[in-house]
Every structure is written in structure tokens, then in C-alpha cells.
Design a protein around this motif. Sequence first.
Motif, PDB file in Angstrom:
ATOM      1  N   VAL A  55       0.827  -1.202   0.000  1.00 10.67           N
ATOM      2  CA  VAL A  55       0.000   0.000   0.000  1.00 10.67           C
ATOM      3  C   VAL A  55       0.867   1.260   0.000  1.00 10.67           C
ATOM      4  O   VAL A  55       0.438   2.319  -0.449  1.00 10.67           O
ATOM      5  CB  VAL A  55      -0.946  -0.014   1.219  1.00 10.67           C
ATOM      6  N   TYR A  87      -8.507  -0.428  -0.281  1.00 13.25           N
ATOM      7  CA  TYR A  87      -8.262  -1.009   1.039  1.00 13.25           C
ATOM      8  C   TYR A  87      -9.530  -0.941   1.896  1.00 13.25           C
ATOM      9  O   TYR A  87      -9.899  -1.918   2.562  1.00 13.25           O
ATOM     10  CB  TYR A  87      -7.122  -0.243   1.699  1.00 13.25           C
ATOM     11  N   GLY A 138      -4.825  -2.577  -3.053  1.00 13.88           N
ATOM     12  CA  GLY A 138      -5.368  -2.129  -1.778  1.00 13.88           C
ATOM     13  C   GLY A 138      -6.463  -3.048  -1.264  1.00 13.88           C
ATOM     14  O   GLY A 138      -6.514  -3.382  -0.076  1.00 13.88           O
ATOM     15  N   VAL A 142      -5.668  -6.075   2.535  1.00 14.26           N
ATOM     16  CA  VAL A 142      -6.330  -6.204   3.831  1.00 14.26           C
ATOM     17  C   VAL A 142      -6.116  -7.586   4.433  1.00 14.26           C
ATOM     18  O   VAL A 142      -6.501  -7.819   5.579  1.00 14.26           O
ATOM     19  CB  VAL A 142      -7.842  -5.912   3.734  1.00 14.26           C
ATOM     20  N   SER A 378      -8.247   3.577   7.015  1.00 11.79           N
ATOM     21  CA  SER A 378      -8.111   3.813   5.584  1.00 11.79           C
ATOM     22  C   SER A 378      -8.684   5.162   5.191  1.00 11.79           C
ATOM     23  O   SER A 378      -8.112   5.878   4.358  1.00 11.79           O
ATOM     24  CB  SER A 378      -8.810   2.695   4.807  1.00 11.79           C
TER      25      SER A 378
END
Length: 431
Positions: A55, A87, A138, A142, A378
Motif C-alpha cells: 500500500v 483497502y 489495496g 487487507v 483507511s
Amino acid sequence: MATQCSGVVGGCDGPGGTGGREAAASVSPPAPAASPPARLIPLLALACGSSVATVYFSQPLLVTLGERFALGSGLLGAIVTVTQLGYALGLLTLVPLGDLLDHRRLVTGQLGLLALALLAAGLAPGVVALLGALAVVGLLAVVAQTMVAAAAALTPPARRGRAVGTVTGGIVTGILLARAAAGLLADLAGWRAVYLVSAGVTAVLAVLLRRVLPARSPSAGARDVPSYGRLVVSTVTLFTRHPLLRIRGALALLVFASFSTLWSGVAQPLSGPPWSLSHTAIGAFGLAGAAGAVAAGVAGRWNDRGYAQRTTGVGLALLALSWLPIALTRQSLWALAVGAVLLDFAVQAVHVTNQTLIHAVRPDAGSRIIGGYMVFYSAGSSLGAFGSSLAYAAAGWPAVSALGASFSLAALLLWATTRRSGVPGGGPGVS
């Protein structure tokens, strides 16, 4: 409830809070976690760091990417923002699966898909393809939060704070090395090499975790296993029901807005006069925040001892102070280094505290709670990235510094207000 308010869960809703009672009423206590394999937590820390790093690869490369794809200084933040939006979507749609599916299959499957998305980013022919690939990166990055939840679920309560601290320390290290490695690889082989090498590393980690991660469902022991749709909806319900989750989520938004304001914006003053630094030198400044990795472990131990509020207060005060030396970046690189150390230490201390406390609200819903919390993270990161690029285009580094300091002071004010008022999650129930 005495057990719920001690140890890593020392941040229960506080006197008069309802979170513990609601949790006890809605779900049977989960079976005590057995000790995980000795090599699992360090490997999860490594994999978390590698995943989260994807990221942040673009941050030291923003100026180069802007030149390559003809983006103005006011639009450079869009490169970071689109990744963070992906994300956020992944936090809402993928992380809840950790409460439904087997950890091993879920983690390794997402890592494999992440490797493919990184490959697509490294081979992107134009800006639309690049932004699309980064959005998917993104989305799949996670998996790091799924691994944090897995580490918490697989560790006995008495050692959970240390386990979360270790895994989060891996995330911090990954963020720091992301900038340094991206800068070095970009100087040696071009920006595409950053994503292509990461694709290979991610694929290897998927294979290793396939062999080490226990094959078990985190929902085992609960009264019933809800459907995927109910899991996603219940993430919102949990935050509506528990004030602690909302307060800690709001703190995360402000703290990571401050964090992203620095690291998404600093490439612009460092790449231009009077410094005119290379990608490698810009990325190396991320290493100045290595104290953040130390803070993660320290904060985990403090939380195990019941010092959650004290850790939060100290962290937020340091975060606000960090912007004083950061504001002097154009005059002194040493000032930037000192400010980066303070900022990263503060952010990670608060972040580990937040995750440890919120997991204790409903341990059986750990993946959903951490996923929902990270949506705030985020959102804050996106806000800081976009805000810093606009501020720099409008008034240069002083405006960026003022923006970061404002986010930090707002977080400190929120914490002080909730602490004084005795709001669950901020009241006197925690040292």
C-alpha cells in the motif's frame, strides 16, 4: 466481567459500560486459545509487513509516477487515495470472512491474488491500468488485518497483547521498509521493479503460510455461524452498539490522517530544491521512524498490564509535538528525522492500543471488529494523502505541516474529552 476488564482487555467499556454485558449475553465465551506454533507469529508478522508494504510503495515514487503518467502536483495524492479506497472496500467485504472461513485457506488465497495484482501494477501500460491495479492491490492487502485477527484468535488471552504487538510490529517494519526498498529498487531498476519483486515475495509467503497456519475455523465454539451477508451488516451494527469501537475508530481516522499527511507529502519537498534527493534517499527517511516498530511491542506489553489510557495519552501528545520539527523540513533534514521518529512511535503506540482494546469487546467477532476499525484507518489515510497534495499545491510545506498538526491536535482533544466525560472507551475504567 472482572476478567473482561483485565489484561489485554483492560479497555472494557469502563464503569457502567454496556459492551461487556452485551457480549456476554449474545455469545457464549470462546474456548481458550491454545498456544500457536512457535514460528507462526513471526511468520505472520513478516507476511503482514510484506502485505501492508504494498500500500505504501508509491509514496517515495509519487513524483516519478506523476512525471511518467503526466499528473500534476495537486493530483499526486490520487495515487495513494485510490489504493486506500480499495483497502477500505476490502476491509468491509473481505476481512469479515475471517469470522466465517478457515484462516489458512483465506489468508493464502488472498496472498496469491495479491501477488497477481502486484504483477498487473508492475506491467501497467497507462495511468488507468495503474490506478485500477493499485485499487485491487489495496483491496487484497487487507489480508494483513485478517492475519492480525488470526494471531489474536490463536493466542491465549494472557499473551494476546504481545502477539498483536509482534504482528503489528511486523506491519510497522513493512511500512518503513516499503519506502526504503521502493526507493532503492526504483533507482536500480525503475519503478516497475518495485511491484514485480513484491509479487514474487508475496507468492513465496503464501506457500510458507500454507504449511504453517493451522487449518481451523475462527467461528468454532460460537452458537451459530452467520451468513456472509449478516457478517458484513453486523460489522456496522457492532460499531453502532459499542461506543468504545466508535471512539477508537475516530482516533484511528485522525491519527492516520496525520501519519499519511507526512508520508504522502514529504516526497515533494525532498525531491526539489534545496535537497533534490534521490528515490533511495527519500525512501530511507522512512527508516527514521523505526521507533514505531519498537513502540508496537512496548504498547502491547503496557496493554497487557492495563495501561491502555496512559499509552493513548502519551502517544497522542507525542504525535502533536512531532509536527514542530517536521515543520522545519526545508531547513533541516535532521529535524525531519526527529519528527518522523516521534510521529511513527506515537502512531503505532495508539494503533496497537486501539486494536487490543477493540478485540476484547467481542473476541468472537474479532475479524469484523478489526476490519471495521481499519475502515477508519483507511479513511484517515486517504484524507491525509489527498489533503497533503492539495495543501502543498496551494501553499507549500508550511500548509502541509499545519494540516498534520491539526489532525493530531483533534485526536488529542477527542481523547481528552472522552476521558474526562467517562464515555466508554475513554473513561476511568482503564489506567
